[in-house]
Design a protein around this motif. Structure first.
Motif, PDB file in Angstrom:
ATOM      1  N   ASP A 290      12.469   8.598  -6.340  1.00 18.75           N
ATOM      2  CA  ASP A 290      11.894   8.703  -7.682  1.00 18.75           C
ATOM      3  C   ASP A 290      10.604   7.890  -7.758  1.00 18.75           C
ATOM      4  N   ILE A 291       9.939   7.983  -8.903  1.00 20.81           N
ATOM      5  CA  ILE A 291       8.629   7.350  -9.035  1.00 20.81           C
ATOM      6  C   ILE A 291       8.721   5.836  -8.978  1.00 20.81           C
ATOM      7  N   ASP A 292       9.736   5.250  -9.622  1.00 17.87           N
ATOM      8  CA  ASP A 292       9.885   3.796  -9.582  1.00 17.87           C
ATOM      9  C   ASP A 292      10.003   3.299  -8.145  1.00 17.87           C
ATOM     10  N   GLU A 293      10.826   3.980  -7.366  1.00 20.98           N
ATOM     11  CA  GLU A 293      11.013   3.566  -5.982  1.00 20.98           C
ATOM     12  C   GLU A 293       9.731   3.761  -5.193  1.00 20.98           C
ATOM     13  N   LEU A 294       9.022   4.839  -5.473  1.00 18.05           N
ATOM     14  CA  LEU A 294       7.755   5.085  -4.791  1.00 18.05           C
ATOM     15  C   LEU A 294       6.764   3.960  -5.072  1.00 18.05           C
ATOM     16  N   VAL A 295       6.640   3.585  -6.338  1.00 20.13           N
ATOM     17  CA  VAL A 295       5.674   2.545  -6.712  1.00 20.13           C
ATOM     18  C   VAL A 295       6.065   1.204  -6.102  1.00 20.13           C
ATOM     19  N   ASP A 296       7.330   0.812  -6.259  1.00 26.19           N
ATOM     20  CA  ASP A 296       7.754  -0.477  -5.709  1.00 26.19           C
ATOM     21  C   ASP A 296       7.545  -0.532  -4.202  1.00 26.19           C
ATOM     22  N   THR A 297       7.847   0.563  -3.519  1.00 23.55           N
ATOM     23  CA  THR A 297       7.722   0.591  -2.058  1.00 23.55           C
ATOM     24  C   THR A 297       6.260   0.550  -1.636  1.00 23.55           C
ATOM     25  N   ALA A 298       5.441   1.396  -2.248  1.00 24.05           N
ATOM     26  CA  ALA A 298       4.025   1.440  -1.862  1.00 24.05           C
ATOM     27  C   ALA A 298       3.335   0.118  -2.156  1.00 24.05           C
ATOM     28  N   TRP A 299       3.672  -0.476  -3.277  1.00 25.95           N
ATOM     29  CA  TRP A 299       3.008  -1.725  -3.660  1.00 25.95           C
ATOM     30  C   TRP A 299       3.405  -2.857  -2.708  1.00 25.95           C
ATOM     31  N   LEU A 300       4.658  -2.839  -2.228  1.00 28.50           N
ATOM     32  CA  LEU A 300       5.075  -3.856  -1.262  1.00 28.50           C
ATOM     33  C   LEU A 300       4.311  -3.682   0.050  1.00 28.50           C
ATOM     34  N   PHE A 301       4.174  -2.458   0.524  1.00 35.20           N
ATOM     35  CA  PHE A 301       3.413  -2.225   1.748  1.00 35.20           C
ATOM     36  C   PHE A 301       1.947  -2.610   1.568  1.00 35.20           C
ATOM     37  N   ALA A 302       1.415  -2.397   0.371  1.00 30.42           N
ATOM     38  CA  ALA A 302       0.019  -2.760   0.130  1.00 30.42           C
ATOM     39  C   ALA A 302      -0.177  -4.269   0.189  1.00 30.42           C
ATOM     40  N   ARG A 303       0.878  -5.007  -0.108  1.00 30.48           N
ATOM     41  CA  ARG A 303       0.795  -6.468  -0.049  1.00 30.48           C
ATOM     42  C   ARG A 303       0.908  -6.977   1.380  1.00 30.48           C
TER      43      ARG A 303
END
Length: 711
Positions: A290-303
């Motif tokens: 889902d979108i929440d999981e997508l955002v949390d995951t992508a943002w962690l990788f971006a960090r």
């Protein structure tokens, strides 16, 4: 990981053009042409030439208008088309004739609108191909280059979603894409958003490939409703993996309801959900739900990217919250690290005797009375060399105390390479939360969501390490099936003859055309034997009494002939019978497996492997790979089975001949590659595997192939 085929278009002049024509520019407030003009001229920072095209205007906002693309004084790199569908083909003809490189077609009313729209879309594609024009869209919200502050879009949200950053976003739909864009509010920006609409030409895969090479993009996010060109998509994600850039994917259309919605929206192929997921896993795409999981995951990788460590740390000031987080870590199959003695000594010295100084760390409410506790201990935990990252769950907004905690997290991260992941669990988004966002921490909003993202992060790190040094994969182009789609099933005898020719080991067997011949074959190979009806028209032989096993002598074989023939005549009287296949029974013991191959319309041939016999339908313990595969893939497939322990000597069982199973998987893959244009399905079930050194061989074989000559 590299592939040399399915090369993507050079999109540099589309992403960073030197000149742009807006066809359909308007000053009518709220129109597509007006909104696009406002975004391009007012809210973008574009220093190239902008040409306005509108045959009914001489100027708009003090800028000259031209009546057509043909009349422009110079050829633009990009034409943004914002005219009604009825006028689009004329514009595309002019762009192609003029030598425009790219057209961004905002207009709707094409493939998504029915048969006539699909015909118009196809004509558009043919016109563009003749003139070397690349098409983006139609039926799309446009292209947004945030890092370059350029909006080729009519969206009124463009001026509000301009936080630059390291994430690239490629979608087909506009609404969900904009939803992800607005997650910028969490503290990390999106540098480029491509929303490709109907994909008459350029696809999501082209933009994944571009982002894989783009120096300003670190993490790639994609939302897919359908994949039109499977090999091109695989080539793109392989390029991203080769360049160390994770791809996080959300594929809609997993259920029948979702497939219908996706097809009505984009007219795309949606493919099989199981096949899509298998391809994602095989090539390192991190699939989310889902979108929440997508955002949390992508943002962690971006960090931060995962490193060599897997284990986690938890640092908290609430015992209950620490336990909740530890439970989530354990339930996700993740591991809490053991602190080094040096870390433990610091915690023992700085925290009260009643505090928990293991992992998780619970500082207790001492943080209220001693403002230095977090400052002197969090950094020590976060820098422990045994930790991949440190989780800091924040259960509530406690005013100044929580704001100070946020400051301590920010300061601790400055001196720590491994990421600190604060979880903001409260609905009250106070000053502490705002500080974390401003510092780029992008806090997840629940323990479950955070652990889900961290699990994906850890899993991708393992995938990277497992695939380091992997041989380059060059995928063959999607094989065009023969003929008009008509198929036929080979008899088991014919199928096994094909397999034997391919070097695949089989038990002794032969085709008997009479009871006497059946007995002679059985006598020659030795008992016990199996007797099976041989007919192209009969695939499920057991269902109609077409199989007898454990035949111990010639009399039983002759009786089996009579009984099988009578049963088949009763249940399927019109079938053409070739005779009986007499086959030596497999040795006692062993494990039954299955190998299946199907042709996916998007990706091509896919192999399914798992427990065989009746268990494949009961337990559905299978793994999948896009073909062709090599030894590394085969080994991974075998070990991904949940029931791999059955092959690995569980509870004193002899270890199975796993090496023979792996070799068989590769041979089947090679067989499919040689017959890719004709082979439609293959089912080897059961496949018998004995103890180490005894081999692995199919006991039954079904092959379905296309008939006719190439279309």
């Amino acid at each position: 990981m590299e592939t040399t085929q399915n090369s993507a278009a050079d999109l540099s002049r589309l992403i960073r053009p030197r000149s742009i024509a807006l066809v359909g520019a308007s000053d009518r407030e709220g129109s597509i042409g007006e909104r696009t003009l406002t975004n391009l001229v007012t809210h973008s920072s574009f220093d190239g030439e902008v040409y306005l095209v509108n045959p009914s205007k001489s100027e708009i906002r003090g800028q000259r208008c031209w009546p057509s693309v043909a009349s422009l004084p110079a050829t633009p790199d990009v034409a943004v088309v914002a005219v009604p569908a009825s006028g689009v083909l004329t514009v595309i003809e002019e762009c192609a004739a003029r030598g425009v490189a790219f057209a961004v077609i905002l207009s709707s009313g094409f493939g998504e609108a029915g048969a006539e729209g699909e015909r118009e879309q196809q004509r558009m594609k043919e016109i563009a191909e003749r003139g070397g024009l690349r098409l983006y869209g139609p039926n799309c919200p446009g292209l947004t280059n945030v890092n370059g502050r350029l909006g080729l879009t009519f969206s009124p949200s463009f001026p509000h979603d301009l936080t630059p950053g390291p994430i690239g976003l490629a979608t087909q739909g506009g609404g969900l894409g904009r939803n992800v864009m607005q997650a910028m509010e969490r503290g990390i920006g999106i540098g480029l958003w491509a929303s490709t609409g109907n994909e008459v030409d350029l696809q999501v895969a082209d933009f994944i490939h571009y982002m894989a090479e783009a120096p300003d993009i670190k993490v790639i996010v994609t939302l897919l409703e359908g994949i039109k060109d499977g090999p091109k998509f695989v080539a793109a994600v392989q390029r991203a993996a080769a360049n160390g850039k994770p791809v996080i994917g959300l594929k809609v259309g997993k259920s029948e309801y979702g497939r219908r919605a996706a097809q009505s929206h984009t007219a795309s192929l949606t493919g099989s959900a199981e096949v899509n997921s298998a391809v994602f896993r095989q090539f390192g795409v991190i699939e989310v739900d889902d979108i929440d999981e997508l955002v949390d995951t992508a943002w962690l990788f971006a960090r931060a990217m995962p490193g060599a460590q897997d284990a986690l740390g938890i640092y908290c000031s609430s015992g209950g919250t620490a336990a909740l987080t530890a439970d989530a870590v354990g339930s996700a199959g993740l591991t809490l690290a053991a602190f080094t003695p040096e870390t433990t000594e610091v915690l023992r010295a700085k925290l009260p005797a009643y505090a928990a100084i293991g992992n998780p760390v619970d500082t207790t409410a001492m943080v209220l009375s001693d403002k230095t506790v977090v400052e002197t201990t969090l950094g020590c935990v976060a820098n422990d060399p045994n930790l991949a990252l440190t989780i800091v769950p924040i259960a509530l907004d406690y005013g100044e105390t929580t704001t100070r905690l946020a400051d301590n997290i920010i300061n601790a991260q400055k001196g720590c390479a491994a990421p600190i992941v604060p979880i903001w669990m409260s609905d009250r988004l106070g000053e502490g939360y705002q500080k974390l966002v401003a510092a780029g921490f992008a806090p997840p909003h629940s323990v479950g969501k955070a652990i889900s993202a961290i699990g994906r992060w850890v899993e991708y790190g393992r995938w990277q390490r497992a695939n380091t040094g992997a041989e380059p994969r060059v995928l063959p182009p999607l094989a065009a099936p023969l003929g008009d789609g008509a198929t036929r099933s080979l008899s088991e005898a014919q199928a096994k003859a094909r397999l034997r020719e391919a070097g695949i080991a089989l038990l002794p067997h032969g085709l008997a055309r009479s009871a006497e011949e059946a007995r002679a074959l059985a006598d020659g190979m030795g008992y016990p034997v199996v007797a099976k009806i041989a007919s192209e028209q009969i695939v499920h032989k057991s269902d109609i009494g077409g199989v007898q096993v454990g035949l111990q002598d010639g009399a039983q074989v002759e009786a089996a002939w009579r009984e099988i023939m009578a049963s088949v005549l009763k249940h399927q009287p019109g079938a053409t019978i070739d005779g009986l296949l007499i086959e030596k029974m497999a040795p006692r013991g062993g494990v039954e497996l299955m190998i299946g191959v199907t042709r996916d319309p998007v990706f091509g041939h896919v192999m399914t492997f798992g427990l065989g016999g009746i268990y494949v339908e009961i337990f559905r313990d299978v793994t999948r790979r896009l073909l062709p595969i090599g030894a590394r893939d085969a080994a991974a497939m075998v070990r991904e089975m949940r029931s791999f322990a059955l092959l690995d000597g569980a509870r004193g069982r002899p270890k199975a001949d796993v090496a023979a199973v792996e070799a068989l998987l590769v041979r089947v893959s090679d067989f499919v590659a040689r017959h890719a244009d004709r082979l439609e399905e293959m089912d080897l079930n059961p496949v018998w595997v004995g103890a180490a050194g005894e081999g692995a061989m199919p006991l039954d074989a079904v092959i379905v192939e296309r008939t006719g000559t190439p279309a």
